[in-house]
Design a protein around this motif. Structure first.
Motif, mmCIF file in Angstrom:
data_model
loop_
_atom_site.group_PDB
_atom_site.id
_atom_site.type_symbol
_atom_site.label_atom_id
_atom_site.label_comp_id
_atom_site.label_asym_id
_atom_site.label_seq_id
_atom_site.Cartn_x
_atom_site.Cartn_y
_atom_site.Cartn_z
ATOM 1 N N GLN A 1 44.955 33.941 48.202
ATOM 2 C CA GLN A 1 43.671 33.754 47.831
ATOM 3 C C GLN A 1 43.777 35.023 46.203
ATOM 4 O O GLN A 1 43.077 34.681 45.068
ATOM 5 N N ASP A 2 44.451 35.674 45.992
ATOM 6 C CA ASP A 2 44.229 36.688 44.572
ATOM 7 C C ASP A 2 45.212 36.158 44.175
ATOM 8 O O ASP A 2 44.780 35.906 42.877
ATOM 9 N N ALA A 3 45.979 34.859 44.058
ATOM 10 C CA ALA A 3 47.260 34.361 43.255
ATOM 11 C C ALA A 3 45.880 32.881 42.846
ATOM 12 O O ALA A 3 46.450 32.808 42.044
ATOM 13 N N GLN A 4 44.975 32.611 43.411
ATOM 14 C CA GLN A 4 44.354 31.828 43.064
ATOM 15 C C GLN A 4 42.883 32.057 41.843
ATOM 16 O O GLN A 4 42.388 31.302 41.227
ATOM 17 N N ASN A 5 42.764 33.491 42.434
ATOM 18 C CA ASN A 5 41.441 34.157 41.743
ATOM 19 C C ASN A 5 42.459 34.311 40.311
ATOM 20 O O ASN A 5 41.154 34.117 39.506
ATOM 21 N N PHE A 6 43.240 35.261 40.483
ATOM 22 C CA PHE A 6 44.137 34.650 39.428
ATOM 23 C C PHE A 6 44.327 34.300 38.227
ATOM 24 O O PHE A 6 44.065 33.869 37.119
ATOM 25 N N ALA A 7 44.634 32.631 39.303
ATOM 26 C CA ALA A 7 44.609 31.396 38.552
ATOM 27 C C ALA A 7 42.702 30.775 37.484
ATOM 28 O O ALA A 7 42.857 30.671 36.138
ATOM 29 N N ASP A 8 42.752 31.324 38.911
ATOM 30 C CA ASP A 8 41.075 31.121 38.174
ATOM 31 C C ASP A 8 40.497 31.762 36.676
ATOM 32 O O ASP A 8 39.985 31.361 35.691
ATOM 33 N N TYR A 9 40.867 33.185 36.935
ATOM 34 C CA TYR A 9 40.748 33.785 35.719
ATOM 35 C C TYR A 9 41.576 33.760 34.444
ATOM 36 O O TYR A 9 41.029 33.238 32.947
ATOM 37 N N LEU A 10 42.767 33.289 34.534
ATOM 38 C CA LEU A 10 43.805 32.746 33.355
ATOM 39 C C LEU A 10 43.143 31.762 32.541
ATOM 40 O O LEU A 10 42.834 31.657 31.713
ATOM 41 N N TYR A 11 42.517 30.316 34.041
ATOM 42 C CA TYR A 11 41.801 28.984 33.426
ATOM 43 C C TYR A 11 40.751 28.780 32.259
ATOM 44 O O TYR A 11 40.453 28.831 31.291
ATOM 45 N N HIS A 12 39.692 29.844 32.905
ATOM 46 C CA HIS A 12 38.845 30.045 31.911
ATOM 47 C C HIS A 12 38.251 30.579 30.935
ATOM 48 O O HIS A 12 37.886 30.416 29.765
ATOM 49 N N ASN A 13 39.504 31.604 31.129
ATOM 50 C CA ASN A 13 39.657 32.952 29.985
ATOM 51 C C ASN A 13 41.126 32.687 29.256
ATOM 52 O O ASN A 13 40.663 32.939 27.411
#
Length: 306
Positions: free
Chosen positions: A117-129
């Motif tokens: 889930q931490d990996a998914q959260n970081f992927a979401d951060y990378l995508y949106h930013n």
């Protein structure tokens, strides 16, 4: 008339796909940028006719509840948005047709992932930013992809989850590239599970700072042996690059290959691999410390047909 228009549309679509395929599969020179203000601006780097990827280095704090942070030397402040890079990134992409990727990790940083889930959260951060075009840390940018440059000994888990999560953002209309910058001992200590997923489009293997698999004192055997392990073991779709220091002063000379030796001894050998991608240089500053630059000297010999 309708049939003619449809035929023309199909022809243009095929032409675009064909050209894109050539652009993806053609050998080139990626370069790391962002670790020394003496290297010049990102626009300066992209005005070089030699590079086909520029890897922004790097976002070096993330995961496990950390606030993501980066170090681009003094090109911008790590405590503020680096939106001064927005126009330069867009210039590289739109005017010069150079792919721009963001590197995560590095030799000096504070990063790790704690769970899928931490990996998914970081992927979401990378995508949106950085990947979506929404206003983010570098302004309104749509970077071409993300590079994994993982060297922190605490960071050997969940990068396969991160690669899958980033790749899932790709669509039929827009491909997000996933890259890795592993050290040359095979398999890589930190990224082996991630690379085995097959999600990595580019693998910039660092053939330096590792005596067991780098070139030194005329010894080519260790590098060739490691290179063969990489090219034969990864997925056929994973394009493998020979990662090298661009100057004798880089990495204290460890793994440095003089241009003439690279051209005459190494390139004829590494080009034999079907997944050969070119030579990735570390870094822009060291590349321009000679005249002509390292990339100037090797560029005419990089393609498979040269």
């Amino acid at each position: 008339m309708v049939a003619q228009k449809q035929a023309l549309t199909l022809l243009l679509a095929f032409s675009f796909i064909f050209k894109s395929s050539l652009a993806d599969n053609g050998a080139g020179i990626p370069v790391y940028w962002g670790q020394d203000t003496r290297e010049g601006s990102l626009r300066d780097a992209c005005n070089s006719p030699n590079y086909n990827h520029v890897i922004l280095s790097c976002l070096n704090a993330f995961g496990c509840g950390r606030n993501p942070a980066w170090n681009f030397a003094a090109h911008c402040s790590p405590s503020n948005y680096c939106n001064n890079l927005e126009q330069e990134i867009q210039y590289c992409q739109k005017v010069k047709s150079i792919k721009v990727l963001l590197s995560n990790g590095g030799a000096i940083g504070d990063y790790s992932l704690c769970s899928p889930q931490d990996a998914q959260n970081f992927a979401d951060y990378l995508y949106h930013n950085f990947l979506s075009g929404q206003y983010g840390r570098l302004g309104n940018v749509v970077l071409d992809g993300i590079d994994f440059h993982i060297e922190d000994p605490r960071s050997n888990l969940y990068y396969d989850d991160l690669a899958q999560a980033i790749k899932a953002y790709s669509t039929i209309d827009r491909k997000i590239y996933v890259a890795a910058s592993p050290r040359c001992p095979f398999p890589d200590r930190y990224l082996d599970a991630a690379i085995r997923t097959g999600h990595f489009d580019y693998i910039y293997v660092q053939f330096y700072d590792n005596p067991s698999c780098e070139y030194f004192a005329g010894n080519t055997a260790n590098l060739f042996r490691s290179r063969d392990s990489w090219t034969s073991s990864v997925q056929p779709s994973n394009t493998v690059f020979l990662g090298l220091p661009a100057n004798l002063g880089a990495s204290l000379g460890c793994g440095y290959i003089p241009p003439n030796e690279l051209i005459n001894t190494f390139l004829p050998y590494v080009k034999k691999a079907s997944n050969y991608g070119g030579v990735a240089l570390s870094n822009r500053y060291w590349d321009i410390q000679t005249n002509p630059s390292y990339s100037d000297q090797i560029k005419p010999y990089i393609s498979k047909s040269a």
